[in-house]
Design an enzyme around this catalytic site. Structure first.
Site, PDB file in Angstrom:
ATOM      1  N   ASP A  35       8.845  -8.667  10.686  1.00  0.00           N
ATOM      2  CA  ASP A  35       9.974  -8.475  11.604  1.00  0.00           C
ATOM      3  C   ASP A  35      10.730  -9.788  11.754  1.00  0.00           C
ATOM      4  OD1 ASP A  35      10.176  -8.007  15.244  1.00  0.00           O
ATOM      5  OD2 ASP A  35      11.720  -7.871  13.658  1.00  0.00           O
ATOM      6  N   ASP A  39      12.369  -7.353  17.225  1.00  0.00           N
ATOM      7  CA  ASP A  39      12.409  -6.039  17.904  1.00  0.00           C
ATOM      8  C   ASP A  39      11.094  -5.282  17.718  1.00  0.00           C
ATOM      9  OD1 ASP A  39      14.269  -4.070  15.380  1.00  0.00           O
ATOM     10  OD2 ASP A  39      12.421  -5.267  15.282  1.00  0.00           O
ATOM     11  N   ASP A 112      12.449   4.478  -2.765  1.00  0.00           N
ATOM     12  CA  ASP A 112      11.824   5.766  -2.459  1.00  0.00           C
ATOM     13  C   ASP A 112      12.930   6.835  -2.477  1.00  0.00           C
ATOM     14  OD1 ASP A 112       8.820   5.858  -0.629  1.00  0.00           O
ATOM     15  OD2 ASP A 112       9.840   7.648  -1.400  1.00  0.00           O
ATOM     16  N   ASP A 219       9.372  11.243  -3.681  1.00  0.00           N
ATOM     17  CA  ASP A 219       8.560  11.822  -2.621  1.00  0.00           C
ATOM     18  C   ASP A 219       8.337  13.317  -2.865  1.00  0.00           C
ATOM     19  OD1 ASP A 219       8.745  12.842   0.665  1.00  0.00           O
ATOM     20  OD2 ASP A 219       7.403  11.226   0.070  1.00  0.00           O
ATOM     21  N   GLU A 276       5.414  11.605  -6.665  1.00  0.00           N
ATOM     22  CA  GLU A 276       4.289  11.919  -5.770  1.00  0.00           C
ATOM     23  C   GLU A 276       4.092  13.429  -5.843  1.00  0.00           C
ATOM     24  OE1 GLU A 276       2.936  11.516  -1.095  1.00  0.00           O
ATOM     25  OE2 GLU A 276       4.918  12.283  -1.659  1.00  0.00           O
ATOM     26  N   HIS A 351       0.793   4.252   2.313  1.00  0.00           N
ATOM     27  CA  HIS A 351       1.166   4.393   3.741  1.00  0.00           C
ATOM     28  C   HIS A 351       0.710   5.719   4.325  1.00  0.00           C
ATOM     29  CE1 HIS A 351       4.021   6.585   1.418  1.00  0.00           C
ATOM     30  NE2 HIS A 351       4.447   7.192   2.504  1.00  0.00           N
ATOM     31  N   ASP A 352       0.132   6.598   3.467  1.00  0.00           N
ATOM     32  CA  ASP A 352      -0.374   7.903   3.932  1.00  0.00           C
ATOM     33  C   ASP A 352      -1.897   7.982   3.919  1.00  0.00           C
ATOM     34  OD1 ASP A 352       2.203   9.805   2.166  1.00  0.00           O
ATOM     35  OD2 ASP A 352       2.175   9.006   4.217  1.00  0.00           O
TER      36      ASP A 352
END
Ligand code: TEU
Length: 577
Positions: A35, A39, A112, A219, A276, A351-352
């Site tokens: 970051d 934020d 992506d 995706d 994917e 990330h899944d």
């Protein structure tokens, strides 16, 4: 809204044919990487500030999870404008700077591509809600089940369950019909049967290629060709059926992928393409990755990341014990199946998926480092393109949340609610989440030992894993014996030894409960990897392995590599000949 081709002055990179076979890909989940503006959410300038770290690691490609404009119902996998960057992540200029910074370091970028569905706030869907709109057929609209009261339980056109729990159809009061959403109700599925939809997507993809990107991670791309919209037979005690059963690997999938390849010049421009494909089989993968079919370079299969879910059970949270022989057997099947045609992607996590060292290794303080290193060794010595998920190169672990309030992932929160509504024990549900939730992969990147692990000066959107004090990039970059440097050496080995890229794969000791052993053969060179994938010592059965007595030891996790005994999570890579 197709804007003029980007007048960007990106640094072009050379993409020789099949370059992606020898590449190593690093996946960045932008919300959790770095970051730059305090934020509490990662952003593109944050990524750009860490490019030297990626160059030191030695990766060849960055796969960037979505940064497009999005209401963030599914953290960006719900896109409302494909050709703009969400202000949370920055602006298009920031992305241009990132692309330039990567290319200047010889690192390529893969974006992506999320085109099975859009956000329900995308202008296409907003228009489509009008039954008279020419875009009505851009999505899947259907009337309520005959004889049912629209909007009531069971009136959905089919009894499909969304991947995020609940019905896969949402009733739209205004137009009096239902629309299909295989994921959240804010992710309506596009109708790829409509050639206008496909044309709009190819134009958008070309716009990004003209902007300097080097490929696409696609995706849930095997869900774009739907089968018949019919009911399934629910499991006992359930009223709905998993939607992927009726939507994966549809009849026109290969046709759409081949058309996309031509319209976007995917092979013609040597762009990296990885699809994917939840529910994909070896057969679909061979067809999709056969160069003669001009569809994709590789696919992400889900078979090896489903072995610790009860098969035929209620999905990923229905836990089952994982045996090493079963895992070896599955990866070997894909190695053999794509040995002569096609190409494998290699991944433990993303990330899944929960963190690899916690799932396949041993994340206890005693064994975490060696099991993280050895899982890397095993993966990178298989034949295919390795994918490293941010933090995997540090041996980051699951975070093991204990209350539902700590979770942010829509899949996890929806599962918790639906499981409790089906009468499951809250302890059991929270346990499944602590083991399998996607939020385990999404805790902020651990850069150093300062507050919030150096991820943000603000309040992180998701709690930092408290073990950042000992597990962080700064400490590992300074420690030549760290997991970071082990991954750096694995990547260098791939660059220095063609046998690792092209060598014929052979699994050794397939039934051994502790040892993962394999060989790779290219001309007169034989590489042998021996790994103890258990937290107990293991004896190497001498007669079952190639003789490595005179071999070069390319990489090891432990110092005494002559011993016939392997320490817990010890791995060795030898080069014979
Ligand atoms: O994931 C597809 C997918 O199958 C996973 O979400 C799956 O449901 C599960 O989480 C993995 O076991 C892709 C993206 O990777 C994911 O982040 C998105 O949520 C999903 O598609 C919808 O775009």
């Amino acid at each position: 809204m197709i804007s003029e081709p980007a007048q960007t002055s990106f640094v072009p990179v050379d993409r020789p044919a099949d370059w992606w076979r020898s590449a190593v890909v690093y996946q960045i989940y932008p919300r959790s990487f770095a970051d730059s503006n305090g934020d509490g959410m990662g952003d593109i300038p944050g990524i750009t500030s860490h490019l030297d770290y990626l160059a030191q690691l030695g990766v060849d490609v960055v796969w960037l999870s979505p940064v497009y404009a999005s209401p963030m119902d599914d953290n960006g996998y719900d896109i409302s404008d494909y050709q703009d960057v969400d202000p949370i992540f920055g602006a298009l200029e920031d992305l241009d700077r990132l692309i330039t910074g990567l290319h200047e370091r010889g690192i390529k970028i893969v974006m992506d591509l999320v085109v099975n569905h859009t956000s329900d706030e995308h202008p296409w869907f907003i228009e489509s809600r009008d039954p008279d709109s020419p875009k009505r057929d851009w999505y899947w609209w259907r009337p309520a089940r005959p004889g049912s009261e629209p909007g009531t339980e069971g009136a959905e056109p089919t009894n499909w369950e969304s991947a995020f729990s609940g019905p896969a159809w949402q009733f739209d009061e205004r137009s009096g019909e239902y629309y299909l959403h295989l994921f959240s109700r804010k992710q309506p599925d596009l109708n790829w049967e409509n050639p206008e939809v496909r044309r709009a997507i190819y134009e958008m993809m070309n716009w990004w290629v003209d902007r300097g990107i080097d490929g696409f991670r696609m995706d849930v791309i095997n869900l774009i060709s739907k089968h018949d919209l019919v009911d399934g037979v629910p499991a006992p005690g359930r009223t709905r059926v998993p939607c992927f059963l009726f939507t994966a690997n549809g009849p026109r999938l290969d046709e759409f992928l081949a058309e996309m390849n031509v319209e976007v010049g995917l092979d013609a421009r040597s762009l990296l393409t990885v699809g994917e494909m939840p529910g994909s089989t070896i057969e679909t993968a061979r067809r999709a990755t056969d160069p003669a079919n001009h569809e994709l370079n590789m696919v992400f299969t889900f078979e090896h990341v489903s072995l610790d879910s009860r098969s035929g059970g209620s999905g990923k949270f229905d836990l089952a014990p994982l045996s090493l022989p079963a895992l070896k057997k599955n990866l070997n099947e894909w190695q053999q199946a794509l040995a002569d045609v096609g190409w494998n992607s290699l991944y433990w996590d993303n990330h899944d998926q929960p963190r690899a060292v916690s799932r396949y290794g041993d994340d206890s303080p005693q064994h975490r480092e060696n099991s993280a290193k050895t899982l890397g060794t095993v993966q990178h010595m298989h034949k295919g393109t390795p994918y490293i998920y941010q933090g995997e190169e540090l041996g980051m672990t699951n975070t093991y949340f204990t209350t539902i309030q700590q979770y942010r992932d829509i899949e996890s929160i929806n599962y918790h609610a639906s499981a409790l509504s089906l009468g499951m024990e809250v302890e059991a549900v929270l346990h499944s989440l602590s083991v399998k939730s996607r939020d385990n992969a999404r805790t902020p990147m651990q850069w150093d030992g300062s507050s919030h692990a150096g991820f943000t000066e603000g309040i992180p959107w998701l709690a930092v894993n408290p073990n950042y004090v000992t597990i962080n990039a700064a400490a590992e970059v300074d420690d030549p014996d760290s997991v970071f440097h082990h991954f750096r050496k694995l990547i260098k080995l791939r660059r220095d030894h063609p046998v690792i890229v092209h060598g014929r794969f052979e699994l050794l000791l397939p039934d051994h409960e502790q040892i993962w052993a394999l060989s790779r053969t290219l001309d007169d060179q034989v590489l042998v990897m021996i790994a103890n994938c258990s937290s107990k010592p293991a004896s190497v059965p001498q007669d079952a392995l190639p003789d490595v007595s005179g071999a070069d030891l390319l990489l090891t996790t432990h110092h005494d590599s002559a011993s016939p005994e392997l320490e817990p999570w010890e791995s060795r890579i030898y080069l014979v000949g």
